[in-house]
Write a protein that holds these residues in place. Sequence first.
Motif, short mmCIF file in Angstrom:
data_model
loop_
_atom_site.label_atom_id
_atom_site.label_comp_id
_atom_site.label_asym_id
_atom_site.label_seq_id
_atom_site.Cartn_x
_atom_site.Cartn_y
_atom_site.Cartn_z
N ASP A 91 33.27 37.62 19.62
CA ASP A 91 32.88 38.90 19.04
C ASP A 91 34.03 39.89 19.13
O ASP A 91 34.32 40.62 18.19
CB ASP A 91 31.68 39.49 19.79
CG ASP A 91 30.39 38.79 19.40
OD1 ASP A 91 30.45 37.89 18.57
OD2 ASP A 91 29.34 39.17 19.93
N LEU A 92 34.64 39.90 20.28
CA LEU A 92 35.79 40.77 20.53
C LEU A 92 36.82 40.63 19.42
O LEU A 92 37.35 41.59 18.89
CB LEU A 92 36.37 40.38 21.87
CG LEU A 92 37.68 40.91 22.40
CD1 LEU A 92 37.70 40.65 23.90
CD2 LEU A 92 38.89 40.25 21.77
N ILE A 93 37.10 39.39 19.10
CA ILE A 93 38.07 39.11 18.05
C ILE A 93 37.50 39.51 16.70
O ILE A 93 38.21 39.92 15.81
CB ILE A 93 38.45 37.62 18.06
CG1 ILE A 93 39.12 37.30 19.39
CG2 ILE A 93 39.34 37.27 16.90
CD1 ILE A 93 39.15 35.84 19.72
N ILE A 141 33.32 36.86 23.56
CA ILE A 141 34.76 37.01 23.38
C ILE A 141 35.13 36.79 21.92
O ILE A 141 35.99 37.47 21.37
CB ILE A 141 35.52 36.05 24.30
CG1 ILE A 141 35.13 36.35 25.74
CG2 ILE A 141 37.02 36.21 24.10
CD1 ILE A 141 35.98 35.66 26.77
#
Lengths: 126, 126
Positions: B23-25, B21
């Motif tokens: 990483d998502l950001i 998550i």
Amino acid sequence: MLDASARELDPYQAGCPTRRILDLIGGRWTVLIVGALGEGTARFSELLRRVDGISQKMLTQTLRSMERDGLVIRTVTAEVPVKVEYTLSEAGRTLTEPLRALERWSIEHFSGVAASRSEYESRIAG
Amino acid sequence: MLDASARELDPYQAGCPTRRILDLIGGRWTVLIVGALGEGTARFSELLRRVDGISQKMLTQTLRSMERDGLVIRTVTAEVPVKVEYTLSEAGRTLTEPLRALERWSIEHFSGVAASRSEYESRIAG
DNA sequence: CAGCATCCCTGTAGATACTG
DNA sequence: CAGTATCTACAGGGATGCTG
């Protein structure tokens, strides 16, 4: 505190130099390293243990760019063997709160995001 | 609100799923897209203009993964030509504040970081 | 209008081995 | 202990051209 030039900065404009700073945060290790240093000074090997899974290379590299950007202060003590300590600068400390907020968000919303992902996959597949 | 599983999550552990998550950001466009959608619903072409410099490909790609993760809701209206609107989900809205904090940080600390960088470069070169 | 497909380049990151 | 050096792989991301 905003200085004169800061008022002109708009990350939504392509040329805006702040995008390079958002990139800094983008490096996925920065968030964790700032968090790990939030509790105080740490040695290289300590960080290697605290941030589980990071390689020596990435730790070195990320710490270097953080030092370059003034987020971290590196102190070398000439003993044998060498002792190198890292600590957050004043600017670095101002990053801990926003980054901890993100960390909290990740933890709090993880299950929802995971659920959404599997639901999305099955919707596509089906 | 933390559910039972959330209490077990620790981003400092290598296997922790919250890292996916973060990483998502990390995808550097997510921050800007969430910001652009913070003011409300927007069409694809509007986003393309608001987030200056993003390519169609990256906008599509980032919106898809945000939709998959439940951050964004995509609504297609069957007109001619097609109308597609994007809006933040409830979960997506909870991200706006932490991300705006980062955006503010970038703007406020830009000049300091820039100064630190050039000082660092000259120290190395010299 | 809002995309998908394709080609291609580059940066990020891992693994591994070596040193002051 | 705290790095540096090198090689390699893959994903991120840009440019271009096509379509329901």
